[in-house]
Scaffold this motif. Structure first.
Motif, PDB file in Angstrom:
ATOM      1  N   THR A  47       0.836  -1.205   0.000  1.00 43.79           N
ATOM      2  CA  THR A  47       0.000   0.000   0.000  1.00 43.79           C
ATOM      3  C   THR A  47       0.868   1.251   0.000  1.00 43.79           C
ATOM      4  O   THR A  47       0.597   2.218  -0.723  1.00 43.79           O
ATOM      5  CB  THR A  47      -0.940   0.009   1.216  1.00 43.79           C
ATOM      6  OG1 THR A  47      -1.820  -1.107   1.134  1.00 43.79           O
ATOM      7  CG2 THR A  47      -1.761   1.291   1.261  1.00 43.79           C
ATOM      8  N   TYR A  48       1.932   1.223   0.783  1.00 38.71           N
ATOM      9  CA  TYR A  48       2.815   2.392   0.822  1.00 38.71           C
ATOM     10  C   TYR A  48       3.559   2.558  -0.508  1.00 38.71           C
ATOM     11  O   TYR A  48       3.682   3.672  -1.023  1.00 38.71           O
ATOM     12  CB  TYR A  48       3.822   2.281   1.963  1.00 38.71           C
ATOM     13  CG  TYR A  48       4.685   3.512   2.056  1.00 38.71           C
ATOM     14  CD1 TYR A  48       4.171   4.705   2.553  1.00 38.71           C
ATOM     15  CD2 TYR A  48       6.002   3.506   1.595  1.00 38.71           C
ATOM     16  CE1 TYR A  48       4.944   5.855   2.601  1.00 38.71           C
ATOM     17  CE2 TYR A  48       6.784   4.646   1.642  1.00 38.71           C
ATOM     18  CZ  TYR A  48       6.245   5.817   2.150  1.00 38.71           C
ATOM     19  OH  TYR A  48       7.009   6.963   2.190  1.00 38.71           O
ATOM     20  N   LYS A 107       1.412   4.199  -2.986  1.00 38.84           N
ATOM     21  CA  LYS A 107       0.874   5.512  -2.613  1.00 38.84           C
ATOM     22  C   LYS A 107       1.349   6.611  -3.560  1.00 38.84           C
ATOM     23  O   LYS A 107       0.617   7.559  -3.861  1.00 38.84           O
ATOM     24  CB  LYS A 107       1.286   5.840  -1.177  1.00 38.84           C
ATOM     25  CG  LYS A 107       0.697   7.132  -0.632  1.00 38.84           C
ATOM     26  CD  LYS A 107       1.110   7.329   0.824  1.00 38.84           C
ATOM     27  CE  LYS A 107       0.525   8.614   1.401  1.00 38.84           C
ATOM     28  NZ  LYS A 107       0.939   8.809   2.819  1.00 38.84           N
ATOM     29  N   TYR A 108       2.604   6.499  -4.029  1.00 39.02           N
ATOM     30  CA  TYR A 108       3.177   7.503  -4.928  1.00 39.02           C
ATOM     31  C   TYR A 108       3.645   6.803  -6.201  1.00 39.02           C
ATOM     32  O   TYR A 108       4.773   6.306  -6.269  1.00 39.02           O
ATOM     33  CB  TYR A 108       4.349   8.227  -4.266  1.00 39.02           C
ATOM     34  CG  TYR A 108       3.995   8.892  -2.961  1.00 39.02           C
ATOM     35  CD1 TYR A 108       3.236  10.066  -2.942  1.00 39.02           C
ATOM     36  CD2 TYR A 108       4.406   8.351  -1.751  1.00 39.02           C
ATOM     37  CE1 TYR A 108       2.914  10.676  -1.742  1.00 39.02           C
ATOM     38  CE2 TYR A 108       4.090   8.962  -0.549  1.00 39.02           C
ATOM     39  CZ  TYR A 108       3.341  10.127  -0.550  1.00 39.02           C
ATOM     40  OH  TYR A 108       3.018  10.731   0.646  1.00 39.02           O
TER      41      TYR A 108
END
Length: 490
Positions: free
Chosen positions: A66-67, A70-71
């Protein structure tokens, strides 16, 4: 929607982390983000202070993915991950002002050797107080460049690009945008007034320009004192032999004093700084030049000889160093002098008198190492291992990894090194580099001999700099560690 996890298993690279030692899997489209996070988690100087780089940041594989997702933009991912420990993300007041990334490691590696795409015009950008309009002033021209074939020289002023006035809002696009060719509109300067004229200069950026950082190396004699002058514009490892040759020339010419001009030098190789310092001070290999300080993960894993750099007596190619063995050195440095330039000044300070003439320096005391997606080498770039780099990820990182302290243990100059003699450059009289009448060199001569070819050091139009051309190169004002970092990870 259930996340589709990639099948690649991430190798364990940390010997001293906690939950992130577990091998998470990740989607192929986050390969770059995974490389960046893993490398930063291990090596980043402020890893312990960055919440998203914590060893226990992710409790599950899903949290990690997920992290990473994120970008989607790798560049944004890098800067957010580095800078989120600062109150002002990505600002000039952040703890980390200097880490950066490049989407093709080959561009970065070439830049480390002084090879870039450039038109050869080196300039500063300034403004009159209270104005949003900018003007450029030519600092110097790189020999054998496109600019060297045009009617433009040090000290000239330009205000327009392709007919448009330079401003705070547009100068990046106009000068550093996608177009390789642009037309400069020139101007005259009288006192503090800049007035457009009709002269135009067309410049084109060309691939493969090699800048020899030794722009001027000469010896002058004033009142019977022979003074060596070195204009050195970058710590570029490929030119260490030429630098040693220049010092051999100084010795042959009988120079007993030295002025090192670093006013436009943004830094570069730590090893080149060590060699220059040795050429200035001496070749006693038992005397400590600088010591590295890494993050808590790395520091305890490195041996004493890996952490310490001593003065040198030979170049990397085995040539005996030509040292002047001085007790005093005169350094011309400004706000554009950074990283390895400051390292030389700080590293020499415990051993000899460093007389700093000019302005407060940039204040960059951290070093970096080039990182690529070579997991078998702990993500550290090594020449000759290009075939080991993940062909699906050519991104490179240049994160800050540590600080260099001198033999007295001092490294706290993030606010810059203050001059002993304050003197700004004068836009109305920049002078000729290496000429005894050039204001900063003349002021150094006055310090050395008590006599100056230039009696009046009044600055009629001081530089109020906004930026400069070197800050838009790949390396900017980076200082890189170019010695092997071999850590026996378990």
């Amino acid at each position: 929607m259930k996340k589709i996890l990639g099948l690649l298993l991430m190798a364990v690279i940390l010997s001293c982390s906690d939950k992130d030692d577990d091998a998470f899997t990740y989607p192929k489209e986050t390969t770059v983000q995974n490389f960046m996070w893993q490398g930063l988690n291990q090596w980043y100087f402020w890893q312990a202070d960055a919440p998203n780089l914590g060893d226990d940041r992710f409790t599950t594989n899903e949290d990690y993915v997920t992290y990473l997702e994120k970008y989607p933009d790798p560049e944004e991912f890098f800067y957010q991950t580095c800078y989120e420990h600062s109150n002002i993300v990505g600002s000039s007041t952040a703890i980390d002002r200097f880490s950066f990334v490049e989407d093709d490691y080959k561009t970065l590696v070439n830049a480390l050797e002084g090879v870039t795409k450039s038109n050869g015009l080196e300039y500063g950008l300034a403004r009159n107080e209270g104005s949003t309009n900018l003007f450029g002033y030519v600092r110097y021209i790189i020999p054998n460049s496109n600019a060297s074939t045009k009617d433009i020289a040090r000290g000239e002023i330009f205000t327009r690009v392709n007919g448009t006035q330079l401003t705070d809002a547009n100068y990046v696009d106009l000068l550093f945008g996608s177009s390789d060719t642009y037309t400069l509109g020139m101007a005259d300067i009288s006192g503090t007034v800049v007035t457009d004229n009709d002269k135009e200069v067309i410049l084109t950026k060309e691939e493969g320009l090699q800048e020899n950082p030794i722009l001027v190396a000469k010896t002058v004699e004033v009142n019977g004192t022979k003074i060596a002058y070195l204009m050195y514009n970058g710590f570029t490892s490929g030119y260490n032999e030429q630098l040693n040759t220049a010092f051999g020339q100084f010795r042959t010419e009988g120079a007993t004093e030295l002025v090192v001009d670093l006013r436009y030098n943004p830094g570069g190789s730590v090893n080149s700084s060590r060699l220059l310092a040795s050429m200035i001070y001496g070749t006693n290999t038992d005397e400590l030049y600088v010591r590295q300080r890494w993050n808590d993960k790395i520091q305890g894993l490195l041996k004493k000889e890996q952490l310490e750099d001593y003065f040198a007596n030979k170049t990397d190619k085995g040539t005996n160093l030509n040292s002047l063995n001085l007790n005093t050195v005169y350094v011309l440095a400004t706000g554009s002098s950074a990283s390895a330039s400051e390292l030389v000044m700080n590293g020499l300070a415990p051993y000899l008198d460093v007389v700093h003439i000019g302005e407060t320096t940039r204040g960059k005391n951290e070093f970096s190492v080039t990182m690529v997606d070579d997991i078998d080498n702990d993500y550290i770039y090594r020449a000759g291992r290009e075939n080991k780099i993940n062909p699906g990820n050519l991104w490179a990182m240049q994160p800050l990894m540590g600080r260099n302290e001198n033999s007295a243990g001092f490294s706290d100059y993030t606010s810059g090194l203050a001059p002993d003699v304050v003197l700004k450059e004068d836009l109305s009289n920049l002078g000729i580099l290496g000429d005894i009448n050039e204001p900063l060199f003349a002021r150094a001569i006055q310090e050395i001999t008590g006599v100056s070819a230039k009696r009046d050091f009044t600055v009629k139009m001081p530089v109020n700099e906004v930026s400069n051309s070197k800050m838009f190169t790949v390396l900017k004002d980076n200082m890189y560690l170019d010695k092997p970092v071999d850590i026996p990870f378990q």
